[in-house]
Design a protein around this motif. Structure first.
Motif, PDB file in Angstrom:
ATOM      1  N   GLY A   1       4.932  58.042  26.736  1.00 47.56           N
ATOM      2  CA  GLY A   1       5.603  59.024  27.588  1.00 47.56           C
ATOM      3  C   GLY A   1       6.867  59.595  26.982  1.00 47.56           C
ATOM      4  N   ASP A   2       7.602  58.784  26.260  1.00 46.82           N
ATOM      5  CA  ASP A   2       8.802  59.249  25.565  1.00 46.82           C
ATOM      6  C   ASP A   2       9.155  58.224  24.496  1.00 46.82           C
ATOM      7  OD1 ASP A   2      10.416  57.147  26.740  1.00 46.82           O
ATOM      8  OD2 ASP A   2      10.738  58.410  28.493  1.00 46.82           O
ATOM      9  N   ILE A   3      10.140  58.546  23.689  1.00 44.51           N
ATOM     10  CA  ILE A   3      10.484  57.681  22.557  1.00 44.51           C
ATOM     11  C   ILE A   3      10.979  56.320  23.032  1.00 44.51           C
ATOM     12  CG2 ILE A   3      12.862  58.532  22.260  1.00 44.51           C
ATOM     13  CD1 ILE A   3      10.362  57.519  19.494  1.00 44.51           C
ATOM     14  N   PHE A   4      11.641  56.276  24.190  1.00 46.49           N
ATOM     15  CA  PHE A   4      12.144  55.000  24.697  1.00 46.49           C
ATOM     16  C   PHE A   4      10.983  54.071  25.056  1.00 46.49           C
ATOM     17  CE2 PHE A   4      15.514  58.099  25.548  1.00 46.49           C
ATOM     18  CZ  PHE A   4      16.530  57.534  24.792  1.00 46.49           C
ATOM     19  N   ASN A   5       9.975  54.597  25.729  1.00 42.35           N
ATOM     20  CA  ASN A   5       8.794  53.790  26.045  1.00 42.35           C
ATOM     21  C   ASN A   5       8.046  53.397  24.775  1.00 42.35           C
ATOM     22  OD1 ASN A   5       9.449  54.170  28.706  1.00 42.35           O
ATOM     23  ND2 ASN A   5       7.649  55.377  29.213  1.00 42.35           N
ATOM     24  N   TYR A   6       7.890  54.346  23.872  1.00 40.13           N
ATOM     25  CA  TYR A   6       7.174  54.095  22.616  1.00 40.13           C
ATOM     26  C   TYR A   6       7.812  52.942  21.845  1.00 40.13           C
ATOM     27  CZ  TYR A   6       5.204  55.194  17.982  1.00 40.13           C
ATOM     28  OH  TYR A   6       4.568  55.137  16.762  1.00 40.13           O
ATOM     29  N   LYS A   7       9.126  52.896  21.823  1.00 40.08           N
ATOM     30  CA  LYS A   7       9.834  51.843  21.095  1.00 40.08           C
ATOM     31  C   LYS A   7       9.801  50.501  21.832  1.00 40.08           C
ATOM     32  CE  LYS A   7      10.951  53.908  17.347  1.00 40.08           C
ATOM     33  NZ  LYS A   7      10.429  53.410  16.072  1.00 40.08           N
ATOM     34  N   LEU A   8       9.336  50.486  23.080  1.00 40.57           N
ATOM     35  CA  LEU A   8       9.201  49.237  23.835  1.00 40.57           C
ATOM     36  C   LEU A   8       7.837  48.581  23.632  1.00 40.57           C
ATOM     37  CD1 LEU A   8      10.861  50.217  27.247  1.00 40.57           C
ATOM     38  CD2 LEU A   8      11.828  48.786  25.434  1.00 40.57           C
ATOM     39  N   TRP A   9       6.939  49.244  22.896  1.00 38.04           N
ATOM     40  CA  TRP A   9       5.556  48.770  22.696  1.00 38.04           C
ATOM     41  C   TRP A   9       5.551  47.382  22.073  1.00 38.04           C
ATOM     42  CZ3 TRP A   9       0.764  51.695  22.803  1.00 38.04           C
ATOM     43  CH2 TRP A   9      -0.329  51.027  22.240  1.00 38.04           C
ATOM     44  N   GLN A  10       4.804  46.464  22.698  1.00 36.34           N
ATOM     45  CA  GLN A  10       4.601  45.132  22.135  1.00 36.34           C
ATOM     46  C   GLN A  10       3.159  44.693  22.349  1.00 36.34           C
ATOM     47  OE1 GLN A  10       7.564  42.361  23.646  1.00 36.34           O
ATOM     48  NE2 GLN A  10       9.093  43.198  22.276  1.00 36.34           N
TER      49      GLN A  10
ATOM     50  N   LEU B   1      -5.275  39.552  23.946  1.00 37.77           N
ATOM     51  CA  LEU B   1      -4.151  40.418  23.610  1.00 37.77           C
ATOM     52  C   LEU B   1      -4.057  41.568  24.595  1.00 37.77           C
ATOM     53  CD1 LEU B   1      -4.628  40.569  19.746  1.00 37.77           C
ATOM     54  CD2 LEU B   1      -3.103  39.058  21.057  1.00 37.77           C
ATOM     55  N   ALA B   2      -2.829  41.970  24.882  1.00 42.45           N
ATOM     56  CA  ALA B   2      -2.586  43.081  25.799  1.00 42.45           C
ATOM     57  C   ALA B   2      -1.468  43.945  25.255  1.00 42.45           C
ATOM     58  CB  ALA B   2      -2.203  42.555  27.181  1.00 42.45           C
ATOM     59  N   VAL B   3      -1.519  45.224  25.593  1.00 45.38           N
ATOM     60  CA  VAL B   3      -0.391  46.108  25.348  1.00 45.38           C
ATOM     61  C   VAL B   3       0.618  45.827  26.445  1.00 45.38           C
ATOM     62  CG1 VAL B   3       0.400  48.503  25.364  1.00 45.38           C
ATOM     63  CG2 VAL B   3      -1.751  47.908  24.234  1.00 45.38           C
ATOM     64  N   SER B   4       1.853  45.618  26.029  1.00 42.82           N
ATOM     65  CA  SER B   4       2.910  45.329  26.992  1.00 42.82           C
ATOM     66  C   SER B   4       4.178  46.049  26.567  1.00 42.82           C
ATOM     67  CB  SER B   4       3.173  43.823  27.041  1.00 42.82           C
ATOM     68  OG  SER B   4       4.228  43.530  27.927  1.00 42.82           O
ATOM     69  N   CYS B   5       4.956  46.474  27.554  1.00 43.72           N
ATOM     70  CA  CYS B   5       6.289  46.953  27.220  1.00 43.72           C
ATOM     71  C   CYS B   5       7.165  45.722  26.985  1.00 43.72           C
ATOM     72  CB  CYS B   5       6.854  47.839  28.327  1.00 43.72           C
ATOM     73  SG  CYS B   5       7.208  47.020  29.890  1.00 43.72           S
ATOM     74  N   ARG B   6       8.246  45.907  26.274  1.00 40.57           N
ATOM     75  CA  ARG B   6       9.144  44.792  25.979  1.00 40.57           C
ATOM     76  C   ARG B   6       9.664  44.155  27.260  1.00 40.57           C
ATOM     77  NH1 ARG B   6      13.845  42.740  26.072  1.00 40.57           N
ATOM     78  NH2 ARG B   6      14.750  41.586  24.372  1.00 40.57           N
ATOM     79  N   ASN B   7       9.932  44.981  28.270  1.00 42.94           N
ATOM     80  CA  ASN B   7      10.462  44.443  29.519  1.00 42.94           C
ATOM     81  C   ASN B   7       9.500  43.452  30.149  1.00 42.94           C
ATOM     82  OD1 ASN B   7      11.507  47.714  29.844  1.00 42.94           O
ATOM     83  ND2 ASN B   7      12.981  46.066  29.611  1.00 42.94           N
TER      84      ASN B   7
ATOM     85  N   PHE C   1      10.230  39.422  31.489  1.00 39.52           N
ATOM     86  CA  PHE C   1       9.642  38.869  32.708  1.00 39.52           C
ATOM     87  C   PHE C   1       8.554  37.822  32.467  1.00 39.52           C
ATOM     88  CE2 PHE C   1      11.055  43.186  34.209  1.00 39.52           C
ATOM     89  CZ  PHE C   1      12.176  42.717  34.867  1.00 39.52           C
ATOM     90  N   LYS C   2       7.610  38.078  31.586  1.00 41.19           N
ATOM     91  CA  LYS C   2       6.480  37.153  31.430  1.00 41.19           C
ATOM     92  C   LYS C   2       6.752  36.039  30.433  1.00 41.19           C
ATOM     93  CE  LYS C   2       1.613  36.937  30.185  1.00 41.19           C
ATOM     94  NZ  LYS C   2       1.710  36.372  28.840  1.00 41.19           N
ATOM     95  N   ARG C   3       7.193  36.394  29.263  1.00 39.54           N
ATOM     96  CA  ARG C   3       7.471  35.454  28.174  1.00 39.54           C
ATOM     97  C   ARG C   3       6.343  34.448  27.978  1.00 39.54           C
ATOM     98  NH1 ARG C   3      13.823  34.272  27.794  1.00 39.54           N
ATOM     99  NH2 ARG C   3      13.486  34.629  25.597  1.00 39.54           N
ATOM    100  N   ASP C   4       6.623  33.158  28.180  1.00 38.02           N
ATOM    101  CA  ASP C   4       5.637  32.102  27.927  1.00 38.02           C
ATOM    102  C   ASP C   4       4.883  31.678  29.181  1.00 38.02           C
ATOM    103  OD1 ASP C   4       6.284  32.072  25.237  1.00 38.02           O
ATOM    104  OD2 ASP C   4       7.788  30.509  25.466  1.00 38.02           O
ATOM    105  N   TRP C   5       4.963  32.482  30.238  1.00 40.87           N
ATOM    106  CA  TRP C   5       4.270  32.131  31.480  1.00 40.87           C
ATOM    107  C   TRP C   5       2.763  32.293  31.289  1.00 40.87           C
ATOM    108  CZ3 TRP C   5       1.309  34.853  35.142  1.00 40.87           C
ATOM    109  CH2 TRP C   5       1.068  34.146  36.327  1.00 40.87           C
TER     110      TRP C   5
END
Length: 128
Positions: free
Chosen positions: A42-51, A69-75, A80-84
């Motif tokens: 959607g924008d460069i900020f979202n693109y740079k959050l890609w994990q 494996l899943a596409v996830s934003c950094r947030n 939020f999820k981390r090792d859960w």
């Protein structure tokens, strides 16, 4: 789940900016965070959050297989999820599929995000 478009995957890999795995993950996810539905292009900020996230974390026995494996934003992934492990929210007598695990992770992340939003509202009230 969308049908992968081999020509898109091939063109992305040819840019040298994407691996075949990243492109296939993006195609499967519709270029959105699989947990919060953020448009990752959607924008460069979202693109740079890609994990790239391990749905079942490696530390709890999750592997490197594509279905884990899943596409996830950094947030969602880091904040939020981390090792859960989403299996902890599913009936232990069932054998959850990928979609079940994603739904469980979404619900968990939504709860964590709502808690963080409440914290932010409090900070805003204090600050004015």
């Amino acid at each position: 789940m969308r049908e992968p478009r081999p020509q898109v995957i091939s063109q992305l890999v040819k840019t040298g900016k994407w691996s075949d795995e990243q492109a296939r993950l993006g195609e499967r996810a519709g270029w959105r965070c699989e947990y919060c539905d953020r448009d990752m292009l959607g924008d460069i900020f979202n693109y740079k959050l890609w994990q790239r996230d391990h749905i079942i974390p490696k530390c709890t026995g999750g592997g490197e297989d594509f279905d884990n494996l899943a596409v996830s934003c950094r947030n969602c992934n880091w904040d939020f999820k981390r090792d859960w492990d989403p299996r902890t929210a599913i009936d232990p007598s069932s054998i959850p599929g990928r979609d079940d695990l994603i739904r469980a992770a979404r619900a968990y992340i939504t709860g964590k995000r709502e808690g963080a939003e409440e914290e932010l509202r409090l900070m805003r009230r204090i600050i004015g």
